[in-house]
Design a protein around this motif. Structure first.
Motif, mmCIF file in Angstrom:
data_model
loop_
_atom_site.group_PDB
_atom_site.id
_atom_site.type_symbol
_atom_site.label_atom_id
_atom_site.label_comp_id
_atom_site.label_asym_id
_atom_site.label_seq_id
_atom_site.Cartn_x
_atom_site.Cartn_y
_atom_site.Cartn_z
ATOM 1 N N HIS A 3 3.246 1.667 -1.563
ATOM 2 C CA HIS A 3 3.741 2.880 -2.207
ATOM 3 C C HIS A 3 2.981 3.114 -3.499
ATOM 4 N N LYS A 4 2.881 4.364 -3.898
ATOM 5 C CA LYS A 4 2.224 4.723 -5.151
ATOM 6 C C LYS A 4 3.245 5.384 -6.063
ATOM 7 N N ILE A 5 3.510 4.721 -7.195
ATOM 8 C CA ILE A 5 4.412 5.277 -8.204
ATOM 9 C C ILE A 5 3.533 5.782 -9.332
ATOM 10 N N THR A 16 6.450 10.458 -9.959
ATOM 11 C CA THR A 16 6.510 10.629 -8.514
ATOM 12 C C THR A 16 6.399 9.277 -7.798
ATOM 13 N N VAL A 17 6.878 9.269 -6.578
ATOM 14 C CA VAL A 17 6.673 8.146 -5.658
ATOM 15 C C VAL A 17 6.017 8.736 -4.421
ATOM 16 N N ASP A 18 4.856 8.207 -4.095
ATOM 17 C CA ASP A 18 4.080 8.700 -2.944
ATOM 18 C C ASP A 18 3.880 10.215 -3.013
ATOM 19 N N TYR A 30 15.903 5.820 -8.412
ATOM 20 C CA TYR A 30 15.452 5.952 -7.026
ATOM 21 C C TYR A 30 15.163 4.557 -6.498
ATOM 22 N N GLY A 32 13.441 2.472 -3.115
ATOM 23 C CA GLY A 32 12.681 2.523 -1.877
ATOM 24 C C GLY A 32 12.677 1.145 -1.248
ATOM 25 N N VAL A 37 13.137 2.401 -9.122
ATOM 26 C CA VAL A 37 12.660 3.087 -10.321
ATOM 27 C C VAL A 37 13.894 3.642 -11.030
ATOM 28 N N MET A 60 10.355 0.008 -13.568
ATOM 29 C CA MET A 60 10.026 -0.226 -12.164
ATOM 30 C C MET A 60 10.223 -1.700 -11.836
#
Length: 189
Positions: A3-5, A16-18, A30, A32, A37, A60
């Motif tokens: 995933h990309k945070i 953002t996330v993804d 949030y 995942g 986060v 995070m």
């Protein structure tokens, strides 16, 4: 994982996330698969709250016990990373082998390079590469010819580029241990 945070400054509004905005307001959170986060105002500020800013903190909790805390300010961020030593770990903070002598700026640059290659960068956007006549004067006046040549060669090899990108990298190779080097360069008018 995978995933990309992405967290930006307050002015950028990026969280953002993804690529998806997952926290609609402040505060918020949030979760995942294997990470979480949290966006709130909690946490000890590493320096001071800049004038005109309110404390906005992104926490995070990532796999392998990695914790990243980002203090968002209007036009910059402070980042704290807490983690256990990872196999093969090396970078700006050193290699965690217990030998501070090999954690100098030049030692780290010799091992991992002076800059992150474009294809290895985890950040969006592009770094502003600054190269001024004053920096050029300082480089030639205060960085020995042998060190300058070694830095130039490493930067050219590592980055696969030339021109101002390599010049700026060479400047960092010579003066990276001096956090005020670019300010000092401005005295070379």
């Amino acid at each position: 994982h995978g995933h990309k945070i992405e967290v930006g400054t307050l002015d950028s509004g990026i969280l953002t996330v993804d690529g998806q905005e997952v926290i609609a307001g402040f505060p918020g959170s949030y979760s995942g698969a294997g990470f979480s986060v949290t966006y709130d105002g909690n946490g000890e500020v590493p320096d001071v709250v800049p004038e005109g800013n309110e404390k906005r903190v992104v926490h995070m909790d990532l796999p392998l016990g990695v914790k990243v805390t980002v203090f968002q300010w209007s036009n910059y961020m402070d980042v704290q990373i807490e983690m256990a030593k990872q196999p093969g770990q090396d970078g700006v903070c050193g290699n965690f082998n217990g030998n501070q002598g090999d954690d100098t700026t030049q030692s780290i640059m010799a091992r991992v390079g002076a800059r992150v290659r474009v294809n290895e960068c985890l950040l969006s956007g592009h770094a502003l590469i600054e190269w001024t006549p004053q920096m050029d004067k300082m480089l030639h006046a205060e960085c020995g010819a042998q060190t300058r040549a070694a830095g130039h060669a490493k930067c050219a090899q590592w980055l696969g580029a030339g021109g101002d990108v390599v010049n700026s990298c060479t400047f960092d190779y010579c003066f990276g241990m001096n956090v005020r080097a670019r300010k000092h360069a401005k005295t070379y008018a």
